[in-house]
Design a protein around this motif. Structure first.
Motif, mmCIF file in Angstrom:
data_model
loop_
_atom_site.group_PDB
_atom_site.id
_atom_site.type_symbol
_atom_site.label_atom_id
_atom_site.label_comp_id
_atom_site.label_asym_id
_atom_site.label_seq_id
_atom_site.Cartn_x
_atom_site.Cartn_y
_atom_site.Cartn_z
ATOM 1 N N SER A 127 -1.791 -2.249 -4.293
ATOM 2 C CA SER A 127 -3.140 -1.671 -4.371
ATOM 3 C C SER A 127 -3.688 -1.308 -3.003
ATOM 4 O O SER A 127 -4.535 -0.426 -2.882
ATOM 5 C CB SER A 127 -4.099 -2.668 -5.033
ATOM 6 O OG SER A 127 -3.557 -3.184 -6.209
ATOM 7 N N TRP A 128 -3.244 -2.038 -1.988
ATOM 8 C CA TRP A 128 -3.633 -1.756 -0.612
ATOM 9 C C TRP A 128 -2.617 -2.418 0.306
ATOM 10 O O TRP A 128 -2.135 -3.520 0.026
ATOM 11 C CB TRP A 128 -5.029 -2.303 -0.290
ATOM 12 C CG TRP A 128 -5.487 -1.993 1.108
ATOM 13 C CD1 TRP A 128 -6.125 -0.860 1.521
ATOM 14 C CD2 TRP A 128 -5.334 -2.820 2.277
ATOM 15 N NE1 TRP A 128 -6.385 -0.928 2.882
ATOM 16 C CE2 TRP A 128 -5.914 -2.128 3.365
ATOM 17 C CE3 TRP A 128 -4.772 -4.072 2.515
ATOM 18 C CZ2 TRP A 128 -5.942 -2.634 4.660
ATOM 19 C CZ3 TRP A 128 -4.788 -4.594 3.799
ATOM 20 C CH2 TRP A 128 -5.372 -3.875 4.852
ATOM 21 N N LYS A 140 -11.435 -3.273 2.673
ATOM 22 C CA LYS A 140 -12.769 -3.233 2.099
ATOM 23 C C LYS A 140 -12.617 -2.939 0.603
ATOM 24 O O LYS A 140 -11.606 -2.379 0.166
ATOM 25 C CB LYS A 140 -13.611 -2.156 2.785
ATOM 26 C CG LYS A 140 -13.879 -2.433 4.259
ATOM 27 C CD LYS A 140 -14.680 -1.296 4.890
ATOM 28 C CE LYS A 140 -15.132 -1.667 6.303
ATOM 29 N NZ LYS A 140 -14.013 -2.018 7.202
ATOM 30 N N ASP A 141 -13.613 -3.320 -0.161
ATOM 31 C CA ASP A 141 -13.508 -3.167 -1.615
ATOM 32 C C ASP A 141 -13.196 -1.733 -2.031
ATOM 33 O O ASP A 141 -12.375 -1.499 -2.927
ATOM 34 C CB ASP A 141 -14.811 -3.624 -2.285
ATOM 35 C CG ASP A 141 -14.979 -5.138 -2.254
ATOM 36 O OD1 ASP A 141 -13.970 -5.840 -2.066
ATOM 37 O OD2 ASP A 141 -16.121 -5.604 -2.414
ATOM 38 N N GLU A 142 -13.825 -0.771 -1.362
ATOM 39 C CA GLU A 142 -13.637 0.622 -1.761
ATOM 40 C C GLU A 142 -12.251 1.168 -1.406
ATOM 41 O O GLU A 142 -11.851 2.238 -1.865
ATOM 42 C CB GLU A 142 -14.720 1.507 -1.127
ATOM 43 C CG GLU A 142 -14.744 1.519 0.390
ATOM 44 C CD GLU A 142 -15.643 0.444 0.983
ATOM 45 O OE1 GLU A 142 -16.011 0.583 2.164
ATOM 46 O OE2 GLU A 142 -15.961 -0.531 0.252
ATOM 47 N N GLU A 143 -11.489 0.455 -0.612
ATOM 48 C CA GLU A 143 -10.142 0.906 -0.236
ATOM 49 C C GLU A 143 -9.077 0.473 -1.235
ATOM 50 O O GLU A 143 -7.944 0.936 -1.169
ATOM 51 C CB GLU A 143 -9.770 0.346 1.141
ATOM 52 C CG GLU A 143 -10.611 0.859 2.285
ATOM 53 C CD GLU A 143 -10.174 0.247 3.609
ATOM 54 O OE1 GLU A 143 -9.600 0.977 4.429
ATOM 55 O OE2 GLU A 143 -10.396 -0.973 3.805
ATOM 56 N N GLU A 145 -7.153 0.284 -4.658
ATOM 57 C CA GLU A 145 -6.931 1.101 -5.843
ATOM 58 C C GLU A 145 -6.544 0.194 -7.011
ATOM 59 O O GLU A 145 -5.414 -0.287 -7.085
ATOM 60 C CB GLU A 145 -5.821 2.116 -5.589
ATOM 61 C CG GLU A 145 -6.107 3.094 -4.458
ATOM 62 C CD GLU A 145 -4.922 4.000 -4.168
ATOM 63 O OE1 GLU A 145 -3.899 3.892 -4.891
ATOM 64 O OE2 GLU A 145 -5.009 4.795 -3.227
ATOM 65 N N PRO A 170 -11.923 -10.416 -3.899
ATOM 66 C CA PRO A 170 -11.694 -9.020 -4.291
ATOM 67 C C PRO A 170 -11.295 -8.911 -5.761
ATOM 68 O O PRO A 170 -10.950 -9.900 -6.404
ATOM 69 C CB PRO A 170 -10.546 -8.595 -3.369
ATOM 70 C CG PRO A 170 -9.778 -9.862 -3.156
ATOM 71 C CD PRO A 170 -10.795 -10.959 -3.132
ATOM 72 N N ARG A 172 -11.467 -7.015 -9.854
ATOM 73 C CA ARG A 172 -12.353 -6.766 -10.995
ATOM 74 C C ARG A 172 -12.330 -7.987 -11.901
ATOM 75 O O ARG A 172 -11.280 -8.588 -12.129
ATOM 76 C CB ARG A 172 -11.862 -5.555 -11.797
ATOM 77 C CG ARG A 172 -11.725 -4.264 -11.031
ATOM 78 C CD ARG A 172 -10.914 -3.246 -11.835
ATOM 79 N NE ARG A 172 -11.410 -3.085 -13.195
ATOM 80 C CZ ARG A 172 -12.069 -2.012 -13.629
ATOM 81 N NH1 ARG A 172 -12.305 -1.000 -12.812
ATOM 82 N NH2 ARG A 172 -12.468 -1.920 -14.871
#
Length: 370
Positions: A127-128, A140-143, A145, A170, A172
């Motif tokens: 995911s990152w 960061k949270d927005e980075e 996927e 971090p 969901r």
């Protein structure tokens, strides 16, 4: 500062693992190796099927659930094989045969190992990745996927090698979180009920090598395969209360003593976090005030409170630092073999006075070599 005496070496053990144990726990173990109070047998010779050991396991389960503040739909297990076995057990249980990829965060040395093992069992999506940045920061949270249909998200809460630590959770809430907390378990309070599984081998904050604590939510296992070997099946281990086969009695007993120390002497995880923050903040202040004589590796907001990693300007100066520190009575300051440098691990059992002594040493070394 004066040279540390041999009597004080345990107090000045900054090793990345095994970590230093609290003095009071060591004193209890000294007695228990000869004869456990009220039992009369050495802890090394007590039968794992005895009523006494069943009580030990039951109390330890309760202590961990209370320290974490978890409801009754979680089970605590005390398994063998280290965190490395969990790298495989998790995807064997949750990923095998799935078409949707599991989500993994690639944040350093240990998450690299986790991902490699998971890919043996099923599809994995990173995911990152912090590889391009040299693992010097966290996402960061927005980075990140995320696939909302993923079987689970896995991450490592604290990367001991690089000195990176998540100071938030971090992911969901609708995707099960699995977390390797091996190096910061029971070091601070968190919203632990946001995790479907937590695992932590004991040789950092909570005991010696030989036992791995696994905390798992019952719902996570409802669709687990039925053809797993019993030793690798969380449900079989739950049914057996972690005594499916001969367990590491000594290591489990040490973890029990550490949880009692956290509960009775420290006052819980919030108080433990305050002590850990004092240690880490003092050492980072000394590094930041050194005019770049000591240089941190990672961005400040992601610095670990457990593993303070830094460098000096040259390899030769680092070798001199380590040799001088060893001579002064400090142990375990070598950086991990994969990146070198210096690493001071500040696990729960390390006292603030040991950090203050290390800071004095660092200031004197800087004066002599500036």
């Amino acid at each position: 500062m004066n040279k540390v005496t041999k009597h004080d070496l345990n107090k000045h053990n900054f090793s990345g693992g095994p970590g230093v144990l609290p003095e009071t726990v060591l004193e209890q173990l000294k007695e228990s190796i000869v004869a456990v109070p009220d039992v009369g047998l050495s802890i090394l010779g007590i039968n794992h099927r005895s009523d006494w050991f069943a009580v030990v396991v039951a109390e330890l389960e309760e202590n961990i659930q209370n320290l974490l503040g978890l409801p009754k739909d979680y089970h605590c297990l005390f398994l063998q094989g280290g965190a490395t076995q969990q790298f495989s057990m998790v995807p064997m249980t949750l990923l095998k045969g799935k078409t949707q990829s599991a989500e993994y965060l690639q944040t350093g040395y240990w998450s690299n190992k986790v991902i490699a093992e998971a890919r043996r069992e099923g599809p994995v999506h990173v995911s990152w990745s912090g590889q391009a940045a040299g693992f010097t920061r966290l996402p960061k949270d927005e980075e990140i996927e995320f696939n909302p249909g993923a079987p689970y998200l896995h991450y490592v809460s604290n990367e001991t090698v690089e000195g990176l630590q998540f100071h938030r959770i971090p992911g969901r809430d609708d995707v099960p979180r699995i977390c390797d907390m091996s190096s910061d378990f029971l070091s601070a309070p968190r919203a632990f009920d946001k995790f479907s599984m937590i695992y932590a081998h004991a040789q950092k904050n909570i005991g010696p090598a030989g036992v791995t604590v696994v905390v798992v939510k019952d719902e996570l296992l409802k669709d687990a395969p039925r053809d797993l070997p019993a030793f690798l099946d969380y449900r079989a281990q739950i049914d057996a209360r972690s005594i499916l086969n001969t367990p590491p009695v000594f290591s489990i007993y040490v973890v029990l003593l550490v949880t009692r120390w956290l509960r009775d002497s420290i006052g819980g995880l919030a108080a433990m976090a305050d002590l850990n923050m004092k240690k880490a903040s003092a050492l980072y202040r000394a590094i930041d005030a050194s005019d770049d004589f000591y240089c941190g590796r990672v961005v400040k907001e992601d610095r670990s409170t457990m593993n303070v990693v830094f460098n000096l300007k040259t390899k030769d100066l680092e070798h001199q630092f380590l040799a001088s520190a060893q001579e002064a009575g400090f142990s375990g300051l070598n950086g991990h073999r994969s990146i070198g440098g210096i690493r001071a691990s500040l696990y729960n059992g390390l006292q603030l006075s040991a950090v203050e002594n290390l800071i004095d040493f660092m200031e004197n070394f800087k004066k002599c070599h500036s």
